[in-house]
Design a protein around this motif. Structure first.
Motif, PDB file in Angstrom:
ATOM      1  N   TYR A  35       0.871  -1.177   0.000  1.00 19.29           N
ATOM      2  CA  TYR A  35       0.000   0.000   0.000  1.00 19.29           C
ATOM      3  C   TYR A  35       0.905   1.223   0.000  1.00 19.29           C
ATOM      4  N   ALA A  36       0.706   2.125  -0.958  1.00 20.95           N
ATOM      5  CA  ALA A  36       1.578   3.285  -1.101  1.00 20.95           C
ATOM      6  C   ALA A  36       0.780   4.573  -1.017  1.00 20.95           C
ATOM      7  N   CYS A  37       1.436   5.597  -0.491  1.00 21.83           N
ATOM      8  CA  CYS A  37       0.857   6.932  -0.395  1.00 21.83           C
ATOM      9  C   CYS A  37       1.915   7.930  -0.843  1.00 21.83           C
ATOM     10  N   SER A  38       1.540   8.845  -1.736  1.00 23.50           N
ATOM     11  CA  SER A  38       2.486   9.797  -2.301  1.00 23.50           C
ATOM     12  C   SER A  38       1.846  11.172  -2.355  1.00 23.50           C
ATOM     13  N   GLU A  39       2.568  12.162  -1.887  1.00 25.59           N
ATOM     14  CA  GLU A  39       2.046  13.524  -1.903  1.00 25.59           C
ATOM     15  C   GLU A  39       2.177  14.145  -3.295  1.00 25.59           C
ATOM     16  N   ALA A  40       1.481  15.245  -3.489  1.00 23.91           N
ATOM     17  CA  ALA A  40       1.455  15.923  -4.793  1.00 23.91           C
ATOM     18  C   ALA A  40       2.864  16.198  -5.291  1.00 23.91           C
ATOM     19  N   GLY A  41       3.108  15.864  -6.554  1.00 20.84           N
ATOM     20  CA  GLY A  41       4.387  16.160  -7.178  1.00 20.84           C
ATOM     21  C   GLY A  41       5.499  15.181  -6.889  1.00 20.84           C
ATOM     22  N   GLU A  42       5.237  14.151  -6.114  1.00 22.67           N
ATOM     23  CA  GLU A  42       6.285  13.184  -5.768  1.00 22.67           C
ATOM     24  C   GLU A  42       6.594  12.269  -6.949  1.00 22.67           C
ATOM     25  N   ARG A  43       7.904  12.026  -7.136  1.00 22.69           N
ATOM     26  CA  ARG A  43       8.322  11.078  -8.163  1.00 22.69           C
ATOM     27  C   ARG A  43       8.119   9.664  -7.643  1.00 22.69           C
ATOM     28  N   GLY A  44       7.836   8.756  -8.560  1.00 24.46           N
ATOM     29  CA  GLY A  44       7.592   7.372  -8.168  1.00 24.46           C
ATOM     30  C   GLY A  44       8.689   6.442  -8.619  1.00 24.46           C
ATOM     31  N   ALA A  45       8.544   5.848  -9.808  1.00 25.87           N
ATOM     32  CA  ALA A  45       9.527   4.922 -10.349  1.00 25.87           C
ATOM     33  C   ALA A  45       9.907   5.344 -11.755  1.00 25.87           C
ATOM     34  N   GLN A  46      11.203   5.388 -12.037  1.00 33.46           N
ATOM     35  CA  GLN A  46      11.681   5.682 -13.373  1.00 33.46           C
ATOM     36  C   GLN A  46      11.320   4.533 -14.323  1.00 33.46           C
ATOM     37  N   PRO A  47      11.226   4.780 -15.622  1.00 35.56           N
ATOM     38  CA  PRO A  47      10.870   3.717 -16.564  1.00 35.56           C
ATOM     39  C   PRO A  47      11.801   2.504 -16.448  1.00 35.56           C
ATOM     40  N   HIS A  48      11.191   1.318 -16.478  1.00 36.69           N
ATOM     41  CA  HIS A  48      11.913   0.067 -16.336  1.00 36.69           C
ATOM     42  C   HIS A  48      11.046  -1.051 -16.888  1.00 36.69           C
ATOM     43  N   ILE A  49      11.577  -2.254 -16.927  1.00 33.82           N
ATOM     44  CA  ILE A  49      10.773  -3.418 -17.274  1.00 33.82           C
ATOM     45  C   ILE A  49      11.010  -4.525 -16.256  1.00 33.82           C
ATOM     46  N   HIS A  50      10.055  -5.439 -16.185  1.00 36.73           N
ATOM     47  CA  HIS A  50      10.199  -6.689 -15.453  1.00 36.73           C
ATOM     48  C   HIS A  50      10.174  -7.817 -16.480  1.00 36.73           C
ATOM     49  N   VAL A  51      11.075  -8.747 -16.339  1.00 39.58           N
ATOM     50  CA  VAL A  51      11.194  -9.827 -17.318  1.00 39.58           C
ATOM     51  C   VAL A  51      10.321 -11.016 -16.948  1.00 39.58           C
ATOM     52  N   GLU A  52      10.157 -11.264 -15.645  1.00 40.05           N
ATOM     53  CA  GLU A  52       9.568 -12.522 -15.196  1.00 40.05           C
ATOM     54  C   GLU A  52       8.280 -12.368 -14.408  1.00 40.05           C
ATOM     55  N   HIS A  53       7.769 -11.157 -14.255  1.00 38.75           N
ATOM     56  CA  HIS A  53       6.560 -11.028 -13.434  1.00 38.75           C
ATOM     57  C   HIS A  53       5.697  -9.848 -13.866  1.00 38.75           C
ATOM     58  N   VAL A  54       4.461  -9.867 -13.371  1.00 40.01           N
ATOM     59  CA  VAL A  54       3.470  -8.818 -13.621  1.00 40.01           C
ATOM     60  C   VAL A  54       3.561  -7.769 -12.512  1.00 40.01           C
ATOM     61  N   ASP A  55       3.433  -6.501 -12.888  1.00 38.94           N
ATOM     62  CA  ASP A  55       3.372  -5.379 -11.959  1.00 38.94           C
ATOM     63  C   ASP A  55       1.989  -4.746 -12.141  1.00 38.94           C
ATOM     64  N   ALA A  56       1.208  -4.672 -11.070  1.00 38.30           N
ATOM     65  CA  ALA A  56      -0.167  -4.176 -11.196  1.00 38.30           C
ATOM     66  C   ALA A  56      -0.481  -3.178 -10.089  1.00 38.30           C
ATOM     67  N   PHE A  57      -1.474  -2.321 -10.362  1.00 38.34           N
ATOM     68  CA  PHE A  57      -1.814  -1.224  -9.461  1.00 38.34           C
ATOM     69  C   PHE A  57      -3.332  -1.060  -9.415  1.00 38.34           C
ATOM     70  N   TYR A  58      -3.831  -0.662  -8.249  1.00 34.63           N
ATOM     71  CA  TYR A  58      -5.232  -0.265  -8.112  1.00 34.63           C
ATOM     72  C   TYR A  58      -5.230   1.058  -7.357  1.00 34.63           C
ATOM     73  N   VAL A  59      -5.676   2.129  -8.023  1.00 36.52           N
ATOM     74  CA  VAL A  59      -5.640   3.466  -7.427  1.00 36.52           C
ATOM     75  C   VAL A  59      -6.836   3.627  -6.493  1.00 36.52           C
TER      76      VAL A  59
END
Length: 253
Positions: A35-59
């Motif tokens: 569970y993540a919380c980020s304030e206005a204007g905060e950077r998250g993750a730079q562009p990248h890839i995953h080779v072996e798994h799924v990355d998913a999000f629910y806002v």
């Protein structure tokens, strides 16, 4: 492992800064949930890839800006939006909005994501974008509120948000006559996040009522079930890691 039930704010804080926090909800080789919380204007993750798994999000609240595909197409995802990034698709995210954003994040299988975030290992399944490009941005699954693959039943509505062999996500809305009897899975993790209403979860030999903001995970071999908690229609986000044929079973009913 025993079943896990906790309020999202009670998870272990592995990032705890004034403007950004990440809390552990469930950590298992088949699924890392946070569970993540980020304030206005905060950077998250730079562009990248995953080779072996799924990355998913629910806002859950606010808006998260995702950048997907070779050209880093921008997808602005508001509350209730589900985003699933399959392997080998470039992606990154930030909070470009003027408000706080909160979301759930899933890595299936884990590949050590939360251990890496905690500092317990040097890396996990994440590499820079390849120079020769990646999968097309259209391969990202973006489901906004009201979207998805919906199946209506007498006392429930099941919406498939996204499915991959590693991971699937569904929304289940159900009235007071619906229940799933206690059972076990031997091949995957079955998890829930309460979005609306009250849910009575069977966890082992106990029955626990839980409201919005509660996370539940049943690892392989854990006895679990759920029913409406008697407060009118309830709604949960349901995660299976791996999918183990679950969504095909829903389609075939």
């Amino acid at each position: 492992m025993e079943p896990v039930l906790l309020a999202v704010d009670d998870g272990e804080a592995i990032v705890d800064r004034p403007r950004r926090s990440v809390r552990v909800l469930f950590e298992h080789e088949l699924l890392d949930a946070s569970y993540a919380c980020s304030e206005a204007g905060e950077r998250g993750a730079q562009p990248h890839i995953h080779v072996e798994h799924v990355d998913a999000f629910y806002v859950l609240d606010g808006e998260v800006s995702f950048r997907v595909g070779p050209d880093l197409d921008v997808v602005r995802a508001g509350a209730g939006t589900f985003v699933m990034v399959p392997p080998n698709l470039v992606h990154g995210f930030d909070n470009d909005s003027d408000a706080t954003a909160r979301w759930l994040n899933f890595h299936g299988p884990s590949t050590g994501f939360l251990a890496w975030m905690r500092g317990d290992r040097d890396g996990f399944d994440m590499v820079p974008p390849p120079q020769d490009g990646s999968r097309s941005a259209v391969d990202a699954v973006i489901v906004r509120p009201g979207g998805g693959e919906r199946y209506e039943r007498d006392n429930r509505a099941i919406t498939i948000l996204g499915d991959d062999r590693h991971f699937s996500a569904l929304e289940i809305a159900f009235d007071e006559s619906f229940n799933v009897d206690p059972h076990e899975h031997d091949d995957h993790v079955d998890s829930f996040f309460v979005l609306e209403g009250q849910v009575a979860f069977t966890l082992g030999d106990d029955v626990v009522r839980a409201g919005p903001g509660t996370w539940v995970s049943a690892p392989p071999g854990a006895r679990h079930g759920f029913a409406n908690g008697g407060s009118g229609r309830a709604r949960v986000l349901n995660i299976h890691a791996p999918d183990a044929g679950f969504t095909d079973g829903i389609r075939g009913l």
